[in-house]
Design an enzyme around this catalytic site. Structure first.
Site, PDB file in Angstrom:
ATOM      1  N   ASN A 153      38.201  43.420  42.081  1.00  0.00           N
ATOM      2  CA  ASN A 153      38.393  42.169  41.327  1.00  0.00           C
ATOM      3  C   ASN A 153      38.378  40.916  42.209  1.00  0.00           C
ATOM      4  O   ASN A 153      37.925  39.869  41.783  1.00  0.00           O
ATOM      5  CB  ASN A 153      39.667  42.239  40.475  1.00  0.00           C
ATOM      6  CG  ASN A 153      40.924  42.367  41.296  1.00  0.00           C
ATOM      7  OD1 ASN A 153      40.933  43.000  42.344  1.00  0.00           O
ATOM      8  ND2 ASN A 153      41.992  41.769  40.828  1.00  0.00           N
ATOM      9  N   GLU A 251      49.864  48.004  46.631  1.00  0.00           N
ATOM     10  CA  GLU A 251      49.847  46.852  45.714  1.00  0.00           C
ATOM     11  C   GLU A 251      49.111  47.317  44.470  1.00  0.00           C
ATOM     12  O   GLU A 251      47.887  47.508  44.503  1.00  0.00           O
ATOM     13  CB  GLU A 251      49.118  45.661  46.348  1.00  0.00           C
ATOM     14  CG  GLU A 251      49.692  45.187  47.678  1.00  0.00           C
ATOM     15  CD  GLU A 251      50.993  44.414  47.550  1.00  0.00           C
ATOM     16  OE1 GLU A 251      51.458  44.203  46.412  1.00  0.00           O
ATOM     17  OE2 GLU A 251      51.553  44.039  48.594  1.00  0.00           O
ATOM     18  N   CYS A 285      45.419  41.084  39.074  1.00  0.00           N
ATOM     19  CA  CYS A 285      46.636  41.879  38.862  1.00  0.00           C
ATOM     20  C   CYS A 285      47.780  41.018  38.361  1.00  0.00           C
ATOM     21  O   CYS A 285      48.690  41.505  37.702  1.00  0.00           O
ATOM     22  CB  CYS A 285      47.021  42.569  40.164  1.00  0.00           C
ATOM     23  SG  CYS A 285      47.177  41.420  41.546  1.00  0.00           S
ATOM     24  N   GLU A 464      53.489  42.363  51.286  1.00  0.00           N
ATOM     25  CA  GLU A 464      52.584  41.820  52.293  1.00  0.00           C
ATOM     26  C   GLU A 464      52.753  40.307  52.284  1.00  0.00           C
ATOM     27  O   GLU A 464      53.423  39.765  51.415  1.00  0.00           O
ATOM     28  CB  GLU A 464      51.137  42.248  51.994  1.00  0.00           C
ATOM     29  CG  GLU A 464      50.974  43.764  52.092  1.00  0.00           C
ATOM     30  CD  GLU A 464      49.531  44.270  51.992  1.00  0.00           C
ATOM     31  OE1 GLU A 464      48.620  43.478  51.739  1.00  0.00           O
ATOM     32  OE2 GLU A 464      49.342  45.481  52.183  1.00  0.00           O
TER      33      GLU A 464
END
Ligand code: NAP
Length: 483
Positions: A153, A251, A285, A464
């Protein structure tokens, strides 16, 4: 259009796959083949890991933070100098609007390399004086070879979010991008070679998840895996990495609430909810795909939101005004359309979209779904709780804070949320009570690269960003000295 064939990057050289197998890369805007890419396997992963190990055994392991920061700056400069070309490549490969690629994806890749160059230049580690001639100090050491697995994405955006800190911290990288969006990763391979990076610090293996991602995750010489992708794949990666005691950053997916209280600034909230819902065609996301609106403003808000969504310029990703482009693949379009059909079955009303975007004949083979708004669904409906990852927002009414917190927190995901209110106390109270890694108040996707990025529950493990990335990509060693 000519179809070019790309190769893996191993030790700064273009490296054909060992078995000589290739696969097609499709352009989402037209559905046509735009490139041929290696269909690699474990043998290619091995070659890449061997090249990375050789880099770690050579001068790279003696490099200073300042030298590695210079390298990251050089990569940033090179990406920046090719911004238009890389934006076009990203838009072609992803079907994302060219303006999004030009103003978000590629500039962010530049920023990632510059940020982590700065981060290692300014890094500080601990020193703990115990008194009476006893002192502890902490060293950071690179992990060695790290595996980076990324989704389709935000291809270069997310790849650089991992490559930059990994290299800045002195590791050697084996990257596996999504096979659906390999082109800017390939360009990064050429950039790394052209700026004169040491051989083997950056390696790239194209191919399918089970054939490349899985052997990379399982490889005994790979010390850590940083994975961004779906929750189901994340579970497979975690299961493979755990018995090997690899460091792991996950993630994963999200189903993020946008919460609008009746004291919100309506202009700002409508604009923000549209951006949160439909940026990158809903394929981020962090997208706010569940919209909760307080009863006092529900009707007025939904009316304005619906009109704004209907006015979003959708279609040809290559046109500068386009805000909603194509979905990544025919299979993904079918999945999104399946959820739209399910929304009807679950009793929802489509107040915007629901069909395929009208596009010129030349784009008839592309994967387009209109920006879609669904009302009238239960907040527990599948469409309101499962990650659709497309241009579909479900809207729900709520009465008070307690109810909206229960609904917002009542999903398996916990990535992000946005809260729209002019009541300062409420903003803090609700933000603290939301079960997720990131909350935006009166904004969405405003990113400071120093802050912790990541989710809780099924949205991931670990953080992160800033010091968190330095922590992930290094092993800390405490040294206790007496004299
Ligand atoms: P995905 O299907 O999970 O794939 C992610 C990456 O993992 C791809 O490179 C994929 O390769 C690879 N892979 C597949 N199976 C694997 C295996 N067994 N072992 C190792 N690697 C494997 O996700 P996606 O569809 O590309 O991306 C969309 C998802 O990513 C959404 O759920 C979205 O929410 C999530 N996402 C999360 C974040 C975040 O920061 N939390 C950011 C962006 C996206 P193939 O492409 O060949 O399958």
């Amino acid at each position: 259009m000519s179809v070019r064939t790309i190769q893996n990057w191993v030790g700064n050289r273009e490296h054909p796959p060992a078995k000589g197998a290739y696969m097609d890369d499709f352009g989402p805007a037209t559905g046509e083949v735009i490139a041929r890419i290696p269909k690699s396997d474990a043998e290619d992963v091995d070659a890449a890991v061997t090249a990375a190990q050789a880099a770690m055994a050579g001068s790279w392991s003696q490099s200073t933070p300042a030298e590695r920061a210079d390298l990251c700056e050089a990569i940033a400069d090179a990406i920046e100098s090719r911004l238009d070309e890389l934006a076009e490549l990203e838009s072609l490969d992803c079907g994302k609007p060219i303006t999004t690629a030009r103003t978000v994806d590629i500039p962010r890749a530049v920023a990632n390399f510059r940020f982590f160059a700065g981060a290692v230049r300014h890094d500080e580690t601990g020193c703990h004086d115990m008194g009476r001639s006893r002192l502890n100090y902490t060293l950071r050491r690179p992990l060695g070879v790290v595996g980076l697995i990324t989704p389709w994405n935000l291809p270069l955006y997310l790849l650089s979010w991992k490559v930059a800190p990994a290299l800045a911290c002195g590791n050697a990288v084996v990257a596996k991008p999504s096979e659906m969006t390999p082109l800017t990763a390939d360009a990064l391979g050429a950039i790394v070679r052209d700026i004169g990076a040491p051989d083997g610090v950056f390696n790239l293996v194209h191919g399918l998840g089970p054939e490349v991602g899985a052997p990379l995750t399982e490889h005994p010489e790979v010390a850590a895996i940083s994975f961004t992708g779906g929750t189901a794949t994340g579970a497979r990666v975690a299961a493979a990495a755990a018995p090997r005691f690899k460091k792991l950053s996950l993630e994963l997916g999200g189903k993020n609430p946008t919460i609008v209280f009746d004291d919100a600034d309506l202009d700002l909230a409508v604009e923000g909810a549209v951006r949160a819902g439909f940026t990158n065609t809903g394929q981020v996301c962090l997208c706010g795909s569940r919209l909760f609106v307080q009863r006092g403003i529900y009707d007025a808000f939904v009316e304005r939101f619906t009109v704004a969504v209907q006015q979003l310029p959708a279609g040809d990703p290559s046109q500068p005004q386009t805000r909603v482009g194509a979905l990544i693949s025919a299979a993904h379009r079918d999945k999104v359309e399946g959820y739209i059909a399910l929304a009807r079955e679950e009793g929802g009303t489509l107040v915007a979209g629901g069909g395929r975007t009208a596009v010129p004949a030349a784009l008839a083979g592309g994967y387009y779904v209109e920006p879609t708004v669904v009302t009238g669904l239960s907040a527990n409906a599948r469409c309101a709780t499962e990650e659709i990852f497309g241009p579909v927002v479900t809207v729900h009414v709520f009465d008070d804070e307690e109810e909206v917190l229960r609904l917002a927190n009542g999903v398996r995901y916990g990535l992000s949320a946005s809260v729209w209110t002019t009541n300062l106390a409420r903003a803090h109270r609700v933000s603290a009570a939301l079960d997720c890694g990131m909350v935006w108040v009166n904004t969405w996707l405003l990113r400071d690269l120093r802050v912790p990025f990541g989710g809780m529950k099924d949205s991931g493990v670990g953080r992160e960003g800033g010091a968190h990335s330095l922590e992930f990509y290094t092993e800390q060693r405490n040294i206790c000295v007496t004299w």
